[in-house]
Design a protein around this motif. Structure first.
Motif, PDB file in Angstrom:
ATOM      1  N   ASN A   1       0.854  -1.183   0.000  1.00 40.67           N
ATOM      2  CA  ASN A   1       0.000   0.000   0.000  1.00 40.67           C
ATOM      3  C   ASN A   1       0.891   1.234   0.000  1.00 40.67           C
ATOM      4  OD1 ASN A   1      -2.233   1.666   0.117  1.00 40.67           O
ATOM      5  ND2 ASN A   1      -2.491   1.465   2.332  1.00 40.67           N
ATOM      6  N   PRO A   2       0.915   1.986  -1.129  1.00 40.40           N
ATOM      7  CA  PRO A   2       0.067   1.866  -2.299  1.00 40.40           C
ATOM      8  C   PRO A   2       0.582   0.822  -3.292  1.00 40.40           C
ATOM      9  CG  PRO A   2       1.540   3.707  -2.590  1.00 40.40           C
ATOM     10  CD  PRO A   2       1.789   3.187  -1.203  1.00 40.40           C
ATOM     11  N   VAL A   3      -0.301   0.521  -4.252  1.00 42.47           N
ATOM     12  CA  VAL A   3       0.048  -0.259  -5.427  1.00 42.47           C
ATOM     13  C   VAL A   3      -0.081   0.696  -6.614  1.00 42.47           C
ATOM     14  CG1 VAL A   3      -0.590  -2.171  -6.927  1.00 42.47           C
ATOM     15  CG2 VAL A   3      -0.743  -2.427  -4.437  1.00 42.47           C
TER      16      VAL A   3
ATOM     17  N   ASP B   1      -9.118  -0.376   1.372  1.00 43.09           N
ATOM     18  CA  ASP B   1      -8.146   0.220   2.290  1.00 43.09           C
ATOM     19  C   ASP B   1      -6.775   0.382   1.656  1.00 43.09           C
ATOM     20  OD1 ASP B   1     -10.040   0.373   4.343  1.00 43.09           O
ATOM     21  OD2 ASP B   1      -9.612  -1.681   4.996  1.00 43.09           O
ATOM     22  N   THR B   2      -6.670   0.014   0.394  1.00 36.33           N
ATOM     23  CA  THR B   2      -5.413   0.146  -0.342  1.00 36.33           C
ATOM     24  C   THR B   2      -5.528   1.277  -1.350  1.00 36.33           C
ATOM     25  OG1 THR B   2      -4.926  -2.223  -0.144  1.00 36.33           O
ATOM     26  CG2 THR B   2      -3.781  -1.026  -1.893  1.00 36.33           C
ATOM     27  N   THR B   3      -4.525   2.138  -1.405  1.00 27.76           N
ATOM     28  CA  THR B   3      -4.484   3.196  -2.407  1.00 27.76           C
ATOM     29  C   THR B   3      -3.835   2.663  -3.675  1.00 27.76           C
ATOM     30  OG1 THR B   3      -4.418   5.011  -0.818  1.00 27.76           O
ATOM     31  CG2 THR B   3      -3.481   5.438  -2.992  1.00 27.76           C
ATOM     32  N   PHE B   4      -4.469   2.934  -4.805  1.00 27.04           N
ATOM     33  CA  PHE B   4      -3.925   2.545  -6.108  1.00 27.04           C
ATOM     34  C   PHE B   4      -3.527   3.806  -6.857  1.00 27.04           C
ATOM     35  CE2 PHE B   4      -6.283  -1.099  -4.799  1.00 27.04           C
ATOM     36  CZ  PHE B   4      -5.609  -2.190  -5.340  1.00 27.04           C
TER      37      PHE B   4
ATOM     38  N   THR C   1      -6.985   9.452 -16.282  1.00 32.38           N
ATOM     39  CA  THR C   1      -8.057   9.952 -15.411  1.00 32.38           C
ATOM     40  C   THR C   1      -9.405   9.330 -15.760  1.00 32.38           C
ATOM     41  OG1 THR C   1      -8.448  11.844 -16.887  1.00 32.38           O
ATOM     42  CG2 THR C   1      -6.924  12.181 -15.041  1.00 32.38           C
ATOM     43  N   SER C   2      -9.389   8.341 -16.643  1.00 31.76           N
ATOM     44  CA  SER C   2     -10.659   7.767 -17.104  1.00 31.76           C
ATOM     45  C   SER C   2     -11.302   6.867 -16.047  1.00 31.76           C
ATOM     46  CB  SER C   2     -10.448   6.974 -18.395  1.00 31.76           C
ATOM     47  OG  SER C   2      -9.671   5.797 -18.164  1.00 31.76           O
ATOM     48  N   LYS C   3     -10.508   6.315 -15.152  1.00 31.07           N
ATOM     49  CA  LYS C   3     -11.022   5.437 -14.101  1.00 31.07           C
ATOM     50  C   LYS C   3     -10.737   6.080 -12.750  1.00 31.07           C
ATOM     51  CE  LYS C   3     -11.949   2.417 -17.325  1.00 31.07           C
ATOM     52  NZ  LYS C   3     -13.343   2.200 -17.783  1.00 31.07           N
ATOM     53  N   THR C   4     -11.769   6.324 -12.002  1.00 35.37           N
ATOM     54  CA  THR C   4     -11.624   7.016 -10.730  1.00 35.37           C
ATOM     55  C   THR C   4     -12.260   6.212  -9.609  1.00 35.37           C
ATOM     56  OG1 THR C   4     -13.676   8.267 -11.094  1.00 35.37           O
ATOM     57  CG2 THR C   4     -11.623   9.271 -11.867  1.00 35.37           C
ATOM     58  N   GLY C   5     -11.923   6.578  -8.394  1.00 34.53           N
ATOM     59  CA  GLY C   5     -12.490   5.922  -7.221  1.00 34.53           C
ATOM     60  C   GLY C   5     -11.916   6.557  -5.973  1.00 34.53           C
ATOM     61  N   LYS C   6     -12.540   6.299  -4.824  1.00 35.47           N
ATOM     62  CA  LYS C   6     -12.094   6.902  -3.569  1.00 35.47           C
ATOM     63  C   LYS C   6     -10.668   6.517  -3.216  1.00 35.47           C
ATOM     64  CE  LYS C   6     -16.686   7.323  -1.473  1.00 35.47           C
ATOM     65  NZ  LYS C   6     -17.547   6.935  -0.321  1.00 35.47           N
ATOM     66  N   ASN C   7     -10.256   5.339  -3.627  1.00 36.56           N
ATOM     67  CA  ASN C   7      -8.905   4.886  -3.299  1.00 36.56           C
ATOM     68  C   ASN C   7      -8.000   4.830  -4.529  1.00 36.56           C
ATOM     69  OD1 ASN C   7     -10.441   2.706  -4.277  1.00 36.56           O
ATOM     70  ND2 ASN C   7      -9.146   1.194  -3.253  1.00 36.56           N
ATOM     71  N   ILE C   8      -8.316   5.644  -5.553  1.00 32.67           N
ATOM     72  CA  ILE C   8      -7.486   5.735  -6.747  1.00 32.67           C
ATOM     73  C   ILE C   8      -6.918   7.149  -6.856  1.00 32.67           C
ATOM     74  CG2 ILE C   8      -7.394   5.597  -9.267  1.00 32.67           C
ATOM     75  CD1 ILE C   8      -9.691   3.607  -9.171  1.00 32.67           C
ATOM     76  N   ALA C   9      -5.603   7.249  -6.957  1.00 32.48           N
ATOM     77  CA  ALA C   9      -4.936   8.535  -7.176  1.00 32.48           C
ATOM     78  C   ALA C   9      -4.511   8.593  -8.639  1.00 32.48           C
ATOM     79  CB  ALA C   9      -3.729   8.677  -6.261  1.00 32.48           C
ATOM     80  N   ASN C  10      -5.106   9.493  -9.389  1.00 31.30           N
ATOM     81  CA  ASN C  10      -4.808   9.645 -10.815  1.00 31.30           C
ATOM     82  C   ASN C  10      -3.666  10.646 -10.975  1.00 31.30           C
ATOM     83  OD1 ASN C  10      -8.039   9.400 -10.478  1.00 31.30           O
ATOM     84  ND2 ASN C  10      -7.353   8.204 -12.239  1.00 31.30           N
ATOM     85  N   LEU C  11      -2.481  10.139 -11.266  1.00 31.36           N
ATOM     86  CA  LEU C  11      -1.260  10.955 -11.328  1.00 31.36           C
ATOM     87  C   LEU C  11      -1.007  11.328 -12.785  1.00 31.36           C
ATOM     88  CD1 LEU C  11       0.838   8.631  -8.977  1.00 31.36           C
ATOM     89  CD2 LEU C  11      -0.698  10.514  -8.323  1.00 31.36           C
ATOM     90  N   VAL C  12      -1.311  12.594 -13.139  1.00 25.04           N
ATOM     91  CA  VAL C  12      -1.284  12.995 -14.542  1.00 25.04           C
ATOM     92  C   VAL C  12      -0.437  14.244 -14.743  1.00 25.04           C
ATOM     93  CG1 VAL C  12      -3.455  11.883 -15.168  1.00 25.04           C
ATOM     94  CG2 VAL C  12      -3.493  14.199 -14.203  1.00 25.04           C
TER      95      VAL C  12
END
Length: 348
Positions: A100-102, A122-125, A131-142
């Motif tokens: 965590n994170p993956v 509980d894992t951050t991805f 940015t096409s796929k989002t979620g509470k535990n997804i960090a979109n690094l662009v």
């Protein structure tokens, strides 16, 4: 740090297969002996570690986190011709192992992260370049790749003597077309009569254009034969082939993602690498790892632009820094982009 080619069975994170055809031939790292403050993992994009570009920048961020944050890192390599199920398996195993994170390096991981992330709330991805796929535990690094590419276009237009420059894209995707768009705009805004030759190595779903140096070399040779004397390649590992061809021809190459002038694997050609369009993938990887360790995990879009040094143009080559008219033009364009007086296109 543990490096693996791909995880063989879901739930057995330490099992690994032999290096795949797209792996880079580097030696596997041993587990870190440092004080373990957490387990983190990155899954590489096509070309794997050793591409002297995108994946190596991600690795630098992981290595920095191991040193500064005392975490234990695991690296997972792609396999040639793999599909989304392979990525789902890889990410699932990494998450199930407690990492965590993956972090998925590259937009190709978007569908897999969208499928896996809800199962591990509980894992951050970390998802780089998408940015096409989002979620509470997804960090979109662009990143604003088009902005750095615009500066490369300015430099190319200023140094060309033939008034012909080239752009080589690894695979014709919306992301790589951002590089093309910024570069072409920068060239044309600086010197309208310069011809920009554009070539893509492969088309989706064939992503080999990011991993095969011979394709980059052949494409660059074709552009050189057509009169190009500056070539910018946004093609991952394939870009190294382009740089080789340009160097042997005594012309100028423009690198990408990492400061390729300083990459050991390209040392034989460094004198011909005028500059590189940099993306601060290293800090993006480090920052998302640090955010989890600090208990404040990043989520949603995390954008790196020219204004904060997230993209830029490298100045490592002394030959480039001596071209004061070129560097002045680049700095003027940089200031205008940051001020908003130059709007850089994100599509051709």
């Amino acid at each position: 740090m543990r490096r693996i080619t791909r995880i063989a069975t879901v739930g057995i994170a330490s099992a690994a297969l032999a290096l795949s055809a797209t792996a880079c031939g580097g030696k596997s790292s041993s587990d870190s002996s440092s004080d373990n403050g957490g387990k983190v993992a990155i899954a590489y994009d096509i070309g794997g570690r050793g591409d002297q570009s995108f994946n190596d920048a991600a690795y630098a961020g992981l290595a920095k986190a191991e040193k500064d944050l005392k975490v234990k890192g695991t690296e997972a390599e792609p396999t040639e011709g793999e599909g989304d199920p392979d990525k789902v398996q890889r990410l699932t195993s990494l998450a199930r192992a407690g990492n965590n994170p993956v972090i998925g390096v590259g937009f190709a991981y978007a569908p897999a992260i969208a499928q896996v992330a809800p199962k591990f709330p509980d894992t951050t991805f970390g998802l780089i370049d998408d940015t096409s796929k989002t979620g509470k535990n997804i960090a979109n690094l662009v990143f604003n790749e088009e902005q750095g590419s615009y500066l490369a276009g300015v430099a190319a237009a200023k140094v060309t003597k033939s008034n012909i420059v080239g752009f080589i894209g690894g695979v014709e995707t919306p992301l790589i077309k951002k590089f093309e768009a910024g570069y072409v705009q920068g060239v044309k805004d600086t010197k309208k009569n310069v011809t920009v030759k554009v070539q893509y190595l492969t088309q989706p779903p064939d992503f080999g254009g990011f991993s095969k140096p011979d394709l980059g070399k052949a494409a660059a040779q074709g552009q050189l034969d057509a009169g190009a004397d500056v070539i910018y390649a946004a093609a991952g590992l394939a870009g190294s082939g382009s740089i080789e061809a340009v160097s042997k021809a005594g012309k100028w190459a423009i690198g990408v993602d990492s400061d390729q002038y300083n990459q050991k694997g390209l040392a034989a050609y460094k004198a011909s690498i005028l500059t590189s369009v940099t993306k601060d993938v290293e800090d993006a990887v480090f920052n998302v790892i640090k955010s989890v360790k600090d208990g404040k995990p990043q989520s949603g879009e995390v954008r790196y632009g020219l204004d904060k040094g997230g993209v830029g143009l490298a100045a490592s080559n002394p030959a480039y820094t001596k071209m004061t008219d070129v560097t002045a033009a680049v700095e003027k364009a940089k200031a205008a982009i940051i001020a908003g007086t130059i709007k850089v296109k994100t599509a051709p």
